[in-house]
Design a protein around this motif. Sequence first.
Motif, PDB file in Angstrom:
ATOM      1  N   ILE A   1      -0.956   2.686 -10.609  1.00 37.31           N
ATOM      2  CA  ILE A   1      -0.560   0.998 -10.707  1.00 37.31           C
ATOM      3  C   ILE A   1      -0.042   1.076  -9.562  1.00 37.31           C
ATOM      4  O   ILE A   1      -0.521   1.120  -8.132  1.00 37.31           O
ATOM      5  N   HIS A   2      -0.144  -0.343  -9.081  1.00 41.43           N
ATOM      6  CA  HIS A   2       0.040  -1.556  -8.349  1.00 41.43           C
ATOM      7  C   HIS A   2       1.376  -1.277  -7.238  1.00 41.43           C
ATOM      8  O   HIS A   2       2.536  -0.948  -7.871  1.00 41.43           O
ATOM      9  N   GLU A   3       1.376  -0.388  -5.780  1.00 45.66           N
ATOM     10  CA  GLU A   3       2.409  -0.555  -5.388  1.00 45.66           C
ATOM     11  C   GLU A   3       3.310  -1.199  -5.149  1.00 45.66           C
ATOM     12  O   GLU A   3       4.761  -0.849  -5.505  1.00 45.66           O
ATOM     13  N   THR A   4       3.294  -3.050  -5.474  1.00 50.06           N
ATOM     14  CA  THR A   4       4.635  -3.635  -5.379  1.00 50.06           C
ATOM     15  C   THR A   4       5.103  -3.934  -7.331  1.00 50.06           C
ATOM     16  O   THR A   4       6.220  -4.702  -7.489  1.00 50.06           O
TER      17      THR A   4
ATOM     18  N   ARG B   1      -3.113  -0.034  -2.972  1.00 51.48           N
ATOM     19  CA  ARG B   1      -2.691  -0.996  -1.739  1.00 51.48           C
ATOM     20  C   ARG B   1      -2.809  -1.838  -2.738  1.00 51.48           C
ATOM     21  O   ARG B   1      -3.675  -2.618  -2.830  1.00 51.48           O
ATOM     22  N   HIS B   2      -1.321  -3.209  -1.485  1.00 48.13           N
ATOM     23  CA  HIS B   2      -1.523  -4.643  -2.157  1.00 48.13           C
ATOM     24  C   HIS B   2      -3.360  -4.895  -0.805  1.00 48.13           C
ATOM     25  O   HIS B   2      -2.837  -4.919   0.478  1.00 48.13           O
ATOM     26  N   ASN B   3      -3.084  -6.047  -1.883  1.00 41.85           N
ATOM     27  CA  ASN B   3      -4.245  -6.426  -0.772  1.00 41.85           C
ATOM     28  C   ASN B   3      -4.187  -8.827  -0.886  1.00 41.85           C
ATOM     29  O   ASN B   3      -4.104  -9.163  -2.221  1.00 41.85           O
ATOM     30  N   PRO B   4      -3.408  -8.768   0.081  1.00 40.46           N
ATOM     31  CA  PRO B   4      -3.097  -9.931   0.741  1.00 40.46           C
ATOM     32  C   PRO B   4      -4.226 -11.422  -0.281  1.00 40.46           C
ATOM     33  O   PRO B   4      -3.245 -12.664  -0.522  1.00 40.46           O
TER      34      PRO B   4
END
Length: 311
Positions: free
Chosen positions: A217-220, A248-251
């Motif tokens: 799952i996405h870290e956020t 990991r989140h990619n802005p």
Amino acid sequence: MTADTGDATARQARIAEARRLRAEDGLSKSQIAERLGVSTGLLSKWLQGVDPPAWTKRPNAKDDLRERARELRRQHRSVPEIATELGIVKSTAYQWVRDIPLDADARKALFAREHSSTTGHGQMMAETRWSEYRAERDARQVERVNNAAESVSCMTRDELIRIGAMMYWCEGTKAKPWNSTRRITFVNSDAGLISVFLAFLRAIGVEQANIDFRVQIHETADAEAAVQWWAASVGVEPETFRRTSLKRHNPKTVRHNTGADYHGCLIVSVRRSRAIYDMVEGLVIGVVRAAGLPSAPCDPDRSDGSVIVGR
């Protein structure tokens, strides 16, 4: 000390003085060249790697324009709109604002602006026509889906096993020339497909103790809630899940899979599953052959319901 050595020492001293005048006193090249009595060409070599003082830098005429473009983007304006308003080409506008993505609401508003009618009356008439069409289209869609679902009243064990094998070949991890690992690992975000795959594993005799679960799952997102949700979905205790894998989140990425309905993916792994992998690969080859190759005629009456998996 020889004359050559003295000249070299004096030259190094002048170079050091030139670099000091540039870095500490903030003089321009012409000022330093005049003070030391050297050409600006030679001085440029001496000053390599020394940043020019801020007062010598000319302002970029496009800085204000670029900042205006970024301001417009933050107001949810499209690249073509920004280019038109500022009188620049679209490629330049894109380069200036590409790190400022539009969120979902902004994209919907942009779509509405670009596809709206020119008058309020025209927009109202278009919406009326399309609302009737959408209602009919949606009703036909529901009917087709329900009819197709009702046509599957039951499924034989052979059918389930072949479906499971084909599902795995579409969605599971497969051996590659650079990675010859032959192990069953199935990843999916659809709880229904996960349910079918687990039924396939049970049908071929895989025991629950040999199945591992892991959430990806996405870290956020709420990883703990996702584990609870998936555990309830597959009918096991959350404590039996392996450590969650976080993306990991990619802005710069505009994510749509957010909110309470987002549970990530479930990774289903089977221990000591090389023989099962071999069986799955063979079933896929058999299905492909039976689907159309004349060299492998299909006998529709043959259904012994047995698949033997060695361990």
